[in-house]
Design a protein around this motif. Structure first.
Motif, mmCIF file in Angstrom:
data_model
loop_
_atom_site.group_PDB
_atom_site.id
_atom_site.type_symbol
_atom_site.label_atom_id
_atom_site.label_comp_id
_atom_site.label_asym_id
_atom_site.label_seq_id
_atom_site.Cartn_x
_atom_site.Cartn_y
_atom_site.Cartn_z
ATOM 1 N N THR A 131 0.847 -1.197 0.000
ATOM 2 C CA THR A 131 0.000 0.000 0.000
ATOM 3 C C THR A 131 0.879 1.242 0.000
ATOM 4 O OG1 THR A 131 -0.142 0.083 2.416
ATOM 5 C CG2 THR A 131 -1.843 -1.185 1.262
ATOM 6 N N HIS A 132 0.362 2.286 -0.634
ATOM 7 C CA HIS A 132 1.113 3.544 -0.676
ATOM 8 C C HIS A 132 1.071 4.250 0.677
ATOM 9 C CE1 HIS A 132 0.489 3.568 -5.271
ATOM 10 N NE2 HIS A 132 1.730 3.269 -5.020
ATOM 11 N N TRP A 133 -0.095 4.273 1.306
ATOM 12 C CA TRP A 133 -0.248 5.088 2.505
ATOM 13 C C TRP A 133 0.681 4.635 3.634
ATOM 14 C CZ3 TRP A 133 -1.658 2.749 7.049
ATOM 15 C CH2 TRP A 133 -2.274 1.496 6.959
ATOM 16 N N ALA A 134 0.850 3.312 3.782
ATOM 17 C CA ALA A 134 1.692 2.819 4.862
ATOM 18 C C ALA A 134 3.156 3.157 4.626
ATOM 19 C CB ALA A 134 1.511 1.303 5.002
ATOM 20 N N LEU A 135 3.611 3.011 3.382
ATOM 21 C CA LEU A 135 5.016 3.315 3.101
ATOM 22 C C LEU A 135 5.279 4.819 3.157
ATOM 23 C CD1 LEU A 135 7.618 1.861 2.548
ATOM 24 C CD2 LEU A 135 7.199 2.057 0.095
ATOM 25 N N ILE A 136 4.277 5.630 2.817
ATOM 26 C CA ILE A 136 4.426 7.084 2.956
ATOM 27 C C ILE A 136 4.646 7.454 4.417
ATOM 28 C CG2 ILE A 136 3.131 9.260 2.875
ATOM 29 C CD1 ILE A 136 1.935 8.319 0.226
ATOM 30 N N PHE A 210 8.293 -3.909 1.745
ATOM 31 C CA PHE A 210 6.867 -3.685 1.931
ATOM 32 C C PHE A 210 6.076 -3.548 0.630
ATOM 33 C CE2 PHE A 210 9.122 -1.666 5.555
ATOM 34 C CZ PHE A 210 8.782 -2.626 6.514
ATOM 35 N N LEU A 211 6.744 -3.504 -0.516
ATOM 36 C CA LEU A 211 6.061 -3.455 -1.817
ATOM 37 C C LEU A 211 6.458 -4.703 -2.602
ATOM 38 C CD1 LEU A 211 6.516 0.314 -2.779
ATOM 39 C CD2 LEU A 211 4.572 -0.772 -1.635
ATOM 40 N N SER A 213 4.370 -6.629 -4.534
ATOM 41 C CA SER A 213 3.677 -6.792 -5.801
ATOM 42 C C SER A 213 4.415 -6.039 -6.904
ATOM 43 C CB SER A 213 2.244 -6.265 -5.692
ATOM 44 O OG SER A 213 1.608 -6.237 -6.947
ATOM 45 N N GLN A 214 4.486 -6.635 -8.098
ATOM 46 C CA GLN A 214 5.185 -5.991 -9.205
ATOM 47 C C GLN A 214 4.479 -4.719 -9.649
ATOM 48 O OE1 GLN A 214 6.135 -8.696 -12.348
ATOM 49 N NE2 GLN A 214 7.255 -7.182 -13.553
ATOM 50 N N ASP A 215 3.157 -4.666 -9.487
ATOM 51 C CA ASP A 215 2.412 -3.459 -9.861
ATOM 52 C C ASP A 215 2.706 -2.291 -8.926
ATOM 53 O OD1 ASP A 215 1.233 -4.827 -11.938
ATOM 54 O OD2 ASP A 215 -0.515 -5.429 -10.750
ATOM 55 N N MET A 216 3.210 -2.564 -7.725
ATOM 56 C CA MET A 216 3.493 -1.519 -6.753
ATOM 57 C C MET A 216 4.970 -1.136 -6.721
ATOM 58 S SD MET A 216 0.585 -0.777 -5.389
ATOM 59 C CE MET A 216 1.107 0.155 -3.968
ATOM 60 N N GLN A 217 5.795 -1.741 -7.555
ATOM 61 C CA GLN A 217 7.231 -1.501 -7.492
ATOM 62 C C GLN A 217 7.574 -0.059 -7.836
ATOM 63 O OE1 GLN A 217 9.176 -4.069 -10.285
ATOM 64 N NE2 GLN A 217 8.375 -3.040 -12.083
ATOM 65 N N THR A 218 8.619 0.444 -7.192
ATOM 66 C CA THR A 218 9.109 1.796 -7.425
ATOM 67 C C THR A 218 10.268 1.755 -8.428
ATOM 68 O OG1 THR A 218 10.590 1.598 -5.532
ATOM 69 C CG2 THR A 218 8.408 2.556 -5.135
ATOM 70 N N VAL A 219 10.822 2.926 -8.721
ATOM 71 C CA VAL A 219 11.897 3.001 -9.713
ATOM 72 C C VAL A 219 13.114 2.165 -9.309
ATOM 73 C CG1 VAL A 219 13.568 4.560 -10.797
ATOM 74 C CG2 VAL A 219 11.158 5.192 -10.689
ATOM 75 N N PRO A 220 13.624 2.251 -8.066
ATOM 76 C CA PRO A 220 14.769 1.397 -7.711
ATOM 77 C C PRO A 220 14.478 -0.092 -7.869
ATOM 78 C CG PRO A 220 14.512 3.136 -6.101
ATOM 79 C CD PRO A 220 13.301 3.185 -6.968
ATOM 80 N N LEU A 221 13.255 -0.518 -7.522
ATOM 81 C CA LEU A 221 12.908 -1.932 -7.673
ATOM 82 C C LEU A 221 12.816 -2.319 -9.140
ATOM 83 C CD1 LEU A 221 10.171 -2.392 -4.905
ATOM 84 C CD2 LEU A 221 12.622 -2.818 -4.767
ATOM 85 N N ALA A 222 12.226 -1.444 -9.954
ATOM 86 C CA ALA A 222 12.103 -1.731 -11.387
ATOM 87 C C ALA A 222 13.478 -1.833 -12.038
ATOM 88 C CB ALA A 222 11.267 -0.653 -12.065
#
Length: 270
Positions: A131-136, A210-211, A213-222
């Motif tokens: 989720t975005h809110w938790a990582l924010i 904490f992310l 899922s591949q759909d939730m990956q950020t730039v460093p993960l991608a």
């Protein structure tokens, strides 16, 4: 002569600092996929298709959107929370405020990555995984100690008379701070926007926890997954890295005017 020597030294330092960035751009745009064997300093032909291919294969579009959401949310939350806390620490001089401020400074010495394992259990129990809110909230919490420290020292350098005049004119202390004092904090706010935005954009250790899922990956993960796929293709790795760093560079250039002024004033005044 002294100024000339100083400028020459600064030019050399700047040139050396730009060499890694130049090599990244050079490798990303070169037609040959083996930069190790290429001894030329200037590209004869520029292969723009490398960027297009890296963009398509690495799925950086969705990753950038996720990173932008995390960056914007964590920066806004950390800046406004830290400004309010810094105002209290700067203006209300009590023993327990000094105690809390010392505890906040002590927390800056604790590496954030060591908390990932216990935080995983907490995040899972509240439904914060993927989720975005938790990582924010998590990223912003890591930014707050340093931000409060800089805001506190900067606010101490401001005159109290401005706020007192606003209170006499009918403002509450809360309104006086946000309408009168907060606009004066533009230099340190710009500094923290740069530092926190780059930190959130490059966040890897917490995102990989904490992310999932591949759909939730950020730039460093991608980029990390892209490197695993194209590990032997230096050109494609450099092209993906170049695309991924551009938003962070843009944030720096937008706010860099106040960067040095804000960081120096927040660090030494108090």
């Amino acid at each position: 002569m002294r100024k000339l020597i100083l400028y020459v030294i600064l030019a050399i330092v700047a040139l050396v600092s730009l060499i890694p960035f130049y090599m990244l751009v050079y490798t990303a745009l070169m037609p040959d996929s083996d930069p190790i064997s290429d001894s030329r300093l200037i590209l004869r032909t520029i292969e723009w298709s490398n960027l297009q291919h890296a963009w398509a294969q690495s799925k950086l579009g969705n990753a950038m959107l996720n990173s932008l959401i995390l960056m914007a949310g964590s920066v806004l939350l950390s800046v406004f929370a830290s400004a309010g806390a810094g105002y209290v620490f700067a203006r209300v001089r009590t023993w327990y405020n000094r105690l809390f401020f010392a505890a906040l400074l002590f927390s800056m010495m604790i590496p954030g990555i060591i908390n990932n394992v216990p935080l995983y259990g907490l995040m899972k129990s509240i439904g914060g995984i993927n989720t975005h809110w938790a990582l924010i909230l998590l990223i912003a919490t890591g930014f707050i100690p340093q931000s409060v420290f800089l805001y506190t020292n900067f606010i101490r350098s401001l005159s109290k008379e401005i706020e007192e005049s606003a209170v006499i004119d009918g403002c509450t202390p809360f309104t006086a701070f946000w309408r009168i004092s907060f606009p004066l904090l533009l230099p340190i706010t710009s500094t923290l926007v740069i530092l926190n935005a780059i930190g959130a954009w490059n966040n890897y250790a917490q995102s990989v926890f904490f992310l999932q899922s591949q759909d939730m990956q950020t730039v460093p993960l991608a980029i990390g997954r892209f490197v695993q796929t194209y590990g032997a293709d230096y050109t494609q790795m450099a092209a993906a890295s170049l695309i991924g760093m551009l938003p962070a560079v843009a944030v720096y250039f937008i706010f860099q005017r106040y960067f040095v002024k804000g960081i120096s004033a927040g660090a030494v005044k108090g």
